[in-house]
Design an enzyme around this catalytic site. Sequence first.
Site, short mmCIF file in Angstrom:
data_model
loop_
_atom_site.label_atom_id
_atom_site.label_comp_id
_atom_site.label_asym_id
_atom_site.label_seq_id
_atom_site.Cartn_x
_atom_site.Cartn_y
_atom_site.Cartn_z
CE LYS A 179 25.50 -112.90 -12.55
NZ LYS A 179 24.60 -111.73 -12.26
CD GLU A 253 32.23 -106.03 -24.73
OE1 GLU A 253 32.91 -105.04 -24.38
OE2 GLU A 253 31.01 -106.09 -24.64
CB CYS A 288 31.63 -101.20 -23.49
SG CYS A 288 30.89 -102.28 -24.73
CD GLU A 387 33.70 -98.45 -19.62
OE1 GLU A 387 33.26 -98.69 -20.75
OE2 GLU A 387 34.00 -99.34 -18.80
#
Length: 486
Positions: A179, A253, A288, A387
Amino acid sequence: MTDIVEHNKLFIGGTWVEPSGSDTIDIVSPVTEQVVGRVPHATPADVDKAVAVAREAFDHGPWPRMTLAERIEVVTRIKDALAARHRELAELVTLQNGSPMLFSVRGQALSAVATFGVALAAAAGFTEEDERQGTGGPVLVRREPVGVVAAITPWNVPQLTIAGKLAPALLAGCTVILKPSPETPLDALWLAELCMEAGVPEGVLSVLPADRETGAHLVSHPGIDKVAFTGSVGAGKAIMAAAATHLTRVSLELGGKSAAILLDDADLAVAIPAIVGGTCAANSGQACVALTRVLVPASRYDEVAAALTAAFAQLKVGDPADPTTVVGPMVTKKQRDRNLDYIRIGQEEGARLLTGGGVPKDLSTGWYVEPTLFGDVTNDMRIAREEIFGPVVCLIRYEDEAEAVTIANDSEYGLSGAVFGADAERATAVARRIRTGTITVNGFRLDLAAPFGGYKNSGIGREFGPEGLAAYFEYKSVNLPAPAQG
């Protein structure tokens, strides 16, 4: 590539099939703000169909029953096709997510090729079973494929994250339902065609572009044996909770807020280019692993601030198709606005804007953000803790090495990082003290042959290399008859 890239069907089990619903997903260029692609929106009914096909292929089909050598042959053909067509792939990724071509070629397409390569290298040295001496007699330890895998990938580095899941899953003998992010599904459907041409058998791979609602149905489906996810912490926690219902295996992750520590003897000729490469030049900051907290000794703060300010101000922002562009647009207007909101928050918190801080004046169309450097940041500010996912970097002072380690570790994340120092042994000793999954001494590198993943809220499990391959196996112990007593 100016025409709309359009798919009218879903790829389920190696066949292009009519979707169960009529909704579609428009892919909007972050450069022109115009529709450049359109794909069907998969529904929960499509998920049910894909899981049934994958389940049948795993339980009764040939793929898990082939030898590892036979699967290696098929996956090698996928890797070789990716390598041969990597430029086409890079252009497709740039079209849909605005990644600069400079990064799309190396960081998107060729990194995916390399990921397939290291998975194949790991598989070549892998044994599916071995015998060892147990406490009561010989034991046969078997490694068997985990089963039907739901692979959920993000928009920022779509092919790299697909490769990190698909290559080891296929080599292990799993079947996969992929997906992709609804923002960037075009390359996933492109890859599906390539896999079919490479000889992946019927039922082994499906690709379902969809939103979170359909994704939630997928990860909570009783027919799924493992979920492999890359994305945000919030989504990762939701997936883990949903998977717990059936004790579905998960690997996650997630996000990062990584620290780059400049020691007092750091060579700025080494450190500054590496920090630029690990921040704004890393997919326009949408990574990331980005080094978004730069920790500097107070005695060298002004020197480093001036050098980084100059370096950021010189970065070319613009059309990602231009091979000289370093920083492209954010993937969506929402992501651009998120960055601008954090820039406002940083100023309200008392951080000092050293360069950037807005939308480039000559780029009124497209979702661009200037490379932005904040000075006078303290580690308790939101811009240092949350973040942002864009070209926004914080400069933080420290007094001594112990404080630098404390600040670096004072984060809910632990994904990446770097330490810079003229004394490599000292810098390596500092690197050992940082609680993070990947850290580089005197540089910025994500090595695809080494295990990658995070501490704390940055995730669970590892991808890439032998560890990434091992994550797609279950272990079975077969206790063999003890030798007859003479």
